[in-house]
Design a protein around this motif. Sequence first.
Motif, mmCIF file in Angstrom:
data_model
loop_
_atom_site.group_PDB
_atom_site.id
_atom_site.type_symbol
_atom_site.label_atom_id
_atom_site.label_comp_id
_atom_site.label_asym_id
_atom_site.label_seq_id
_atom_site.Cartn_x
_atom_site.Cartn_y
_atom_site.Cartn_z
ATOM 1 N N ASN A 7 -14.482 -12.968 -18.772
ATOM 2 C CA ASN A 7 -15.445 -12.301 -19.649
ATOM 3 C C ASN A 7 -15.959 -13.228 -20.751
ATOM 4 O O ASN A 7 -17.080 -13.044 -21.250
ATOM 5 C CB ASN A 7 -14.803 -11.062 -20.269
ATOM 6 C CG ASN A 7 -15.800 -10.172 -20.976
ATOM 7 O OD1 ASN A 7 -16.786 -9.746 -20.401
ATOM 8 N ND2 ASN A 7 -15.553 -9.904 -22.259
ATOM 9 N N ARG A 8 -15.180 -14.246 -21.123
ATOM 10 C CA ARG A 8 -15.586 -15.169 -22.184
ATOM 11 C C ARG A 8 -16.397 -16.347 -21.669
ATOM 12 O O ARG A 8 -16.892 -17.145 -22.458
ATOM 13 C CB ARG A 8 -14.350 -15.693 -22.922
ATOM 14 C CG ARG A 8 -13.639 -14.618 -23.738
ATOM 15 C CD ARG A 8 -12.397 -15.185 -24.401
ATOM 16 N NE ARG A 8 -12.751 -16.248 -25.339
ATOM 17 C CZ ARG A 8 -13.048 -16.055 -26.619
ATOM 18 N NH1 ARG A 8 -13.055 -14.822 -27.106
ATOM 19 N NH2 ARG A 8 -13.339 -17.061 -27.411
ATOM 20 N N ARG B 188 -19.331 -18.605 -20.444
ATOM 21 C CA ARG B 188 -20.759 -18.635 -20.741
ATOM 22 C C ARG B 188 -21.599 -19.008 -19.523
ATOM 23 O O ARG B 188 -22.805 -18.823 -19.516
ATOM 24 C CB ARG B 188 -21.023 -19.644 -21.872
ATOM 25 C CG ARG B 188 -20.279 -19.334 -23.169
ATOM 26 C CD ARG B 188 -20.652 -17.968 -23.699
ATOM 27 N NE ARG B 188 -19.950 -17.661 -24.950
ATOM 28 C CZ ARG B 188 -20.008 -16.488 -25.560
ATOM 29 N NH1 ARG B 188 -20.719 -15.510 -25.024
ATOM 30 N NH2 ARG B 188 -19.339 -16.294 -26.690
ATOM 31 N N GLN C 106 -19.972 -17.284 -14.426
ATOM 32 C CA GLN C 106 -19.082 -16.124 -14.489
ATOM 33 C C GLN C 106 -19.003 -15.424 -13.136
ATOM 34 O O GLN C 106 -17.920 -15.022 -12.692
ATOM 35 C CB GLN C 106 -19.562 -15.152 -15.573
ATOM 36 C CG GLN C 106 -18.610 -13.990 -15.808
ATOM 37 C CD GLN C 106 -19.086 -13.044 -16.881
ATOM 38 O OE1 GLN C 106 -19.543 -11.942 -16.579
ATOM 39 N NE2 GLN C 106 -19.010 -13.459 -18.143
ATOM 40 N N TYR D 48 -17.102 -5.714 -32.523
ATOM 41 C CA TYR D 48 -16.592 -7.043 -32.865
ATOM 42 C C TYR D 48 -17.288 -7.582 -34.116
ATOM 43 O O TYR D 48 -16.654 -8.254 -34.940
ATOM 44 C CB TYR D 48 -16.790 -8.001 -31.694
ATOM 45 C CG TYR D 48 -15.929 -7.665 -30.501
ATOM 46 C CD1 TYR D 48 -14.578 -7.999 -30.488
ATOM 47 C CD2 TYR D 48 -16.462 -7.022 -29.392
ATOM 48 C CE1 TYR D 48 -13.783 -7.692 -29.391
ATOM 49 C CE2 TYR D 48 -15.679 -6.710 -28.309
ATOM 50 C CZ TYR D 48 -14.343 -7.043 -28.305
ATOM 51 O OH TYR D 48 -13.557 -6.734 -27.231
ATOM 52 N N THR E 63 -9.680 -4.780 -28.944
ATOM 53 C CA THR E 63 -9.945 -4.848 -27.508
ATOM 54 C C THR E 63 -8.987 -3.976 -26.704
ATOM 55 O O THR E 63 -9.415 -3.157 -25.881
ATOM 56 C CB THR E 63 -9.855 -6.306 -27.031
ATOM 57 O OG1 THR E 63 -10.765 -7.111 -27.782
ATOM 58 C CG2 THR E 63 -10.195 -6.403 -25.556
#
Length: 331
Positions: free
Chosen positions: A126-127, A129, A132, A222, A241
């Motif tokens: 998910n992180r 860039r 994915q 967030y 989260t």
Amino acid sequence: MSVRTTEGAGTGAETSPRPASPAPGPSFGARLLGPQRRNLWFWVFVGPFAIGLGLFTYVPLAWSVYLSFFDAHNTVTPTDFVGLDNYASMLGDDAFLGSLSTFLLFTVFIVPATFALSLGLALMVNRLRFAQAFFRSVFFLPTACSYVVASLIWKLSIFNGVRFGLANTVLGWFGGDQTAWLSTTHPPWYWLVIVTVRLWLQAGFYMILFLAGLQRISPQLYEAAAVDGARPGWQVFRHLTFPQLRATSVAVVLLLVINAFQAFDEFYNLLSDARGYPPYARPPLVYLYYTALGREQNLGLGSAGAVILALIIAVATVAQARWFGLGRKED
């Protein structure tokens, strides 16, 4: 002389009409197809699958419950009714109770390990860039692999008991001794083989579930946490989260426990050989397989064990759902 008169007589008044009989309702076929046959194509596509589900799933389940009340040796059409004797025999059988303890031990290993690994993979993917979709597909691909094929790869290539296995080769690089992974019971190295193959097969599926949950979290939460001074990393994960993943986490735990109850392929294909299945690490389905289809072919006793196992799964699932508040409206 008095003259009787009838109300409305001779005045041309009409009598009230009789209520009309209700029109016949639509037939069952018409209700099934809906107005103007709008449901026709639904049943064209769904009907064959529904028929197959009934014939190959629900009918065998009902017949298994029926067999559990009979003495069914080598037959699926028994006549000797024994009542609850098969259930009493299974609950008093140390081997069956031992198989349930094997399941509990397997659950203790596989549920936390799969939960942590799939959640960690989801957080990392998910992180990302870039790429994915590529990494999501890579981690999900093992889900499409057959349990039988994966078990044979683990048994013959990775954890082979001779020096040609990958695990023993790596141990040899560091001066370690050769290990018979699947036949060593002290310590029980076979658990390492069983747990790792199940992890490889199912972690990608639960990663997708966690990814879906992560993508539903609003980025504004967030941003608000950053404004309030929350440090990124463990603090944000613990207080923001993970609580937002509560519903997904409960569903994942429920599915993991149910799948652990149904473990069969990896145990049977990893541990069985030409001599049969060893007396250790025998989960309920393996025990029932040998009971119903082994030398005695006691289908009544095996069916009783299957019903007991199904009831245990149902009770455990409902208890977990109530414990975690699954379906309860959140405040």
